[in-house]
Motif scaffolding. Structure first.
Motif, short mmCIF file in Angstrom:
data_model
loop_
_atom_site.label_atom_id
_atom_site.label_comp_id
_atom_site.label_asym_id
_atom_site.label_seq_id
_atom_site.Cartn_x
_atom_site.Cartn_y
_atom_site.Cartn_z
N ARG A 149 41.07 7.78 64.71
CA ARG A 149 41.69 6.62 65.34
C ARG A 149 40.72 5.44 65.39
NH1 ARG A 149 44.02 10.62 68.84
NH2 ARG A 149 42.29 10.33 70.32
N ARG A 150 39.44 5.73 65.67
CA ARG A 150 38.46 4.65 65.70
C ARG A 150 38.29 4.02 64.32
NH1 ARG A 150 35.61 8.20 69.30
NH2 ARG A 150 34.34 8.95 67.56
N LYS A 151 38.22 4.85 63.30
CA LYS A 151 38.08 4.33 61.95
C LYS A 151 39.31 3.53 61.54
CE LYS A 151 35.00 7.98 60.27
NZ LYS A 151 34.85 9.11 59.28
N ARG A 152 40.46 3.99 61.93
CA ARG A 152 41.70 3.30 61.59
C ARG A 152 41.77 1.92 62.29
NH1 ARG A 152 46.50 4.67 59.38
NH2 ARG A 152 48.34 3.50 60.05
N LEU A 153 41.33 1.89 63.56
CA LEU A 153 41.31 0.63 64.28
C LEU A 153 40.36 -0.36 63.61
CD1 LEU A 153 42.06 -1.11 66.74
CD2 LEU A 153 40.18 0.01 67.98
N LEU A 154 39.19 0.10 63.21
CA LEU A 154 38.23 -0.77 62.54
C LEU A 154 38.78 -1.25 61.20
CD1 LEU A 154 35.43 -2.05 62.40
CD2 LEU A 154 34.58 0.09 61.41
N ALA A 155 39.44 -0.36 60.48
CA ALA A 155 40.00 -0.75 59.18
C ALA A 155 41.11 -1.78 59.35
CB ALA A 155 40.52 0.48 58.45
N ARG A 156 41.96 -1.61 60.35
CA ARG A 156 43.02 -2.59 60.60
C ARG A 156 42.44 -3.94 60.99
NH1 ARG A 156 46.94 -0.21 64.91
NH2 ARG A 156 47.87 -2.27 64.59
N PHE A 166 48.03 -0.17 51.19
CA PHE A 166 47.93 1.08 50.45
C PHE A 166 47.00 2.10 51.11
CE2 PHE A 166 48.84 -2.28 47.30
CZ PHE A 166 50.08 -1.84 46.88
N LEU A 167 45.80 1.66 51.48
CA LEU A 167 44.84 2.62 52.01
C LEU A 167 45.24 3.11 53.40
CD1 LEU A 167 41.47 1.01 50.83
CD2 LEU A 167 42.81 2.85 49.76
N LEU A 168 45.61 2.20 54.28
CA LEU A 168 45.96 2.62 55.64
C LEU A 168 47.29 3.35 55.70
CD1 LEU A 168 44.81 -0.49 57.72
CD2 LEU A 168 43.70 1.73 57.51
N THR A 169 48.23 2.95 54.89
CA THR A 169 49.55 3.61 54.88
C THR A 169 49.57 4.87 54.02
OG1 THR A 169 50.26 2.21 53.04
CG2 THR A 169 50.71 1.41 55.26
N ARG A 170 48.57 5.00 53.16
CA ARG A 170 48.48 6.17 52.27
C ARG A 170 49.75 6.34 51.43
NH1 ARG A 170 45.78 10.76 56.31
NH2 ARG A 170 43.89 9.56 56.81
#
Length: 245
Positions: A32-39, A87-91
């Protein structure tokens, strides 16, 4: 009460949770932390990329080589943010045609937003150019958004919504051109300290050759004193005779 009944009424000892469950929760928290940073990075890429493009589009005539590079950096940043968010976040597994369509629409969208925002920010600096960039940015950003959005049908470009956007762009072009014609001519850059119609006058100092020391001024000459006139009675008569006293 028998020992068997006492054993049945005794509280059961807590069963320890498996260690694998705790590890999975830790992994989910990190994810979740990585996803938040990526967003966050994705949205920063969107806005910073559009900002670079907007500045480059408006100021391009001042220094074409420099602002072409800035626009290229903005495009790369905007496209990288698109790839991350789409693409990357939604896979999602997209075909080459879908990837090309989304990236191309994102490129048009970045330029449309850049033209619109840049024209609005620098209208007073480049009124004639901004009067064209703003309506063109409205049209380009709308078309690119419809192409990029999967939920919107491309027929809406030519439908009532597209017609409303077109009329808005035409009205904006006519109105902004009228306002730009009543403003001072463009000076080709930002004005700092002087008005648009003001001109600076430079007075040239006379060139002094030789020594830089000031020339000493000569003192005024005192007027020559004249001898007082001798009265006629005191004038000597040189008649050849000596007068004794």
């Amino acid at each position: 009460m028998t020992p068997t009944q006492l054993a049945d009424r005794a509280p059961a000892a807590p069963v320890p949770a498996p260690r694998s469950a705790g590890r999975s929760e830790i992994r989910e928290a990190r994810s979740r932390r990585k996803r938040l940073l990526a967003r966050y990075l994705g949205y920063v890429g969107y806005f910073v990329g559009a900002g670079l493009i907007s500045g480059a589009v408006v100021h391009h005539p001042l220094d074409p080589a420099r602002y072409t590079r800035i626009a290229l950096y903005g495009v790369l940043l905007f496209l990288a943010a698109t790839a991350l968010n789409e693409f990357l976040l939604t896979r999602r597994k997209a075909t080459f045609k879908q990837v090309a369509g989304i990236m191309g629409a994102s490129l048009l969208l970045s330029f449309g937003i850049g033209m619109l925002s840049g024209g609005l920010q620098h209208f007073s600096d480049f009124p004639t150019r901004a009067a064209t960039l703003i309506p063109a940015g409205i049209l380009l950003s709308f078309i690119a958004f419809v192409i990029k959005d999967e939920d919107a049908s491309r027929r809406r470009i030519f439908g009532l919504t597209g017609l409303a956007i077109l009329l808005t762009a035409v009205a904006a072009f006519a109105g902004l051109r009228y306002v730009a014609s009543s403003m001072a001519p463009e000076s080709g850059g930002h004005s700092h300290g002087t008005g648009a119609g003001e001109s600076e006058t430079h007075h040239e100092e006379p060139t002094v050759t030789g020594s830089t020391q000031p020339t000493p001024q000569s003192k005024p000459t005192a007027p020559a004193r004249t001898a007082p006139a001798t009265p006629p009675s005191e004038q000597s008569h040189d008649d050849g005779h000596a007068h004794g006293h």
